[in-house]
Design a protein around this motif. Structure first.
Motif, short mmCIF file in Angstrom:
data_model
loop_
_atom_site.label_atom_id
_atom_site.label_comp_id
_atom_site.label_asym_id
_atom_site.label_seq_id
_atom_site.Cartn_x
_atom_site.Cartn_y
_atom_site.Cartn_z
N GLN A 86 0.80 -1.08 0.12
CA GLN A 86 0.05 -0.05 -0.19
C GLN A 86 0.94 1.25 0.11
N GLY A 87 0.60 2.13 -0.72
CA GLY A 87 1.21 3.50 -1.01
C GLY A 87 2.45 3.43 -1.89
N GLU A 88 2.61 2.30 -2.68
CA GLU A 88 3.92 2.39 -3.55
C GLU A 88 3.24 2.04 -5.04
N ASP A 89 4.08 2.75 -5.90
CA ASP A 89 3.33 2.34 -7.58
C ASP A 89 4.41 1.22 -7.83
N HIS A 90 3.82 0.55 -8.64
CA HIS A 90 4.29 -0.64 -9.37
C HIS A 90 5.87 -0.76 -9.79
N ILE A 91 6.22 0.58 -10.48
CA ILE A 91 7.58 0.57 -10.70
C ILE A 91 8.65 0.84 -9.75
N SER A 92 8.15 1.48 -8.73
CA SER A 92 9.31 1.62 -7.49
C SER A 92 9.31 0.47 -6.76
N TRP A 93 8.03 -0.29 -6.49
CA TRP A 93 8.20 -1.48 -5.79
C TRP A 93 8.88 -2.43 -6.51
N MET A 94 8.73 -2.95 -7.75
CA MET A 94 9.52 -3.59 -8.54
C MET A 94 11.20 -3.47 -8.59
N SER A 95 11.28 -1.91 -8.92
CA SER A 95 12.77 -1.73 -8.86
C SER A 95 13.47 -1.55 -7.70
N ALA A 96 12.84 -1.62 -6.50
CA ALA A 96 13.22 -1.94 -5.30
C ALA A 96 13.56 -3.46 -4.79
N GLN A 97 12.66 -4.13 -5.38
CA GLN A 97 12.95 -5.69 -5.29
C GLN A 97 14.29 -5.88 -6.12
N ILE A 98 14.17 -5.49 -7.32
CA ILE A 98 15.27 -6.11 -8.14
C ILE A 98 16.54 -5.35 -7.59
N HIS A 99 16.61 -4.11 -7.11
CA HIS A 99 17.82 -3.55 -6.48
C HIS A 99 18.52 -4.41 -5.33
N ALA A 100 17.29 -4.89 -4.46
CA ALA A 100 17.82 -5.82 -3.24
C ALA A 100 18.29 -6.84 -3.72
N LEU A 101 17.73 -7.84 -4.85
CA LEU A 101 18.29 -8.84 -5.12
C LEU A 101 19.78 -8.64 -5.88
N LYS A 102 19.80 -7.65 -6.40
CA LYS A 102 21.09 -7.43 -7.00
C LYS A 102 22.09 -7.08 -6.09
N SER A 103 21.95 -6.40 -5.04
CA SER A 103 22.83 -6.20 -4.06
C SER A 103 23.36 -7.31 -3.27
N ALA A 104 22.28 -8.36 -3.08
CA ALA A 104 22.54 -9.54 -2.49
C ALA A 104 23.67 -10.25 -3.39
N LEU A 105 23.39 -10.32 -4.92
CA LEU A 105 24.00 -11.07 -5.77
C LEU A 105 25.32 -10.64 -5.69
N ASP A 106 25.67 -9.23 -5.68
CA ASP A 106 26.87 -8.50 -5.62
C ASP A 106 27.85 -8.65 -4.41
N ARG A 107 27.41 -9.26 -3.36
CA ARG A 107 28.05 -9.70 -1.93
C ARG A 107 29.14 -10.48 -2.39
#
Length: 87
Positions: free
Chosen positions: A66-87
């Motif tokens: 609630q309170g998020e738009d689709h693009i920012s929500w998906m972007s945040a999830q993709i960024h979190a996964l990318k950060s985890a893979l870059d560790r």
């Protein structure tokens, strides 16, 4: 002699329902993602096993928060996964 038309796979012995999951043998596993909207006891055990093994854990959601738009929500999830893979 008859040939088996599909590969036969060796099955590991079943573990007790109370046995703690282990990430042992998961050298190729770079990150673990879990749906925080459906977290439960099994999810917690798998998450803990990954963390104990030094595997980055990423919380994702399947429903738009609630309170998020689709693009920012998906972007945040993709960024979190990318950060985890870059560790």
């Amino acid at each position: 002699m008859h040939e088996i038309p599909y590969p036969v796979r060796h099955r590991e012995p079943r573990r007790s329902r109370n046995a703690r999951p282990s990430a042992e043998g998961c050298e190729l596993m770079k990150a673990s993602a879990y749906n925080k909207q459906t977290a439960g006891p099994q999810t917690g055990k798998v998450k803990a096993a990954a963390e104990d093994s030094g595997i980055p854990v990423v919380a994702v959601t399947e429903n738009l928060p609630q309170g998020e738009d689709h693009i920012s929500w998906m972007s945040a999830q993709i960024h979190a996964l990318k950060s985890a893979l870059d560790r």
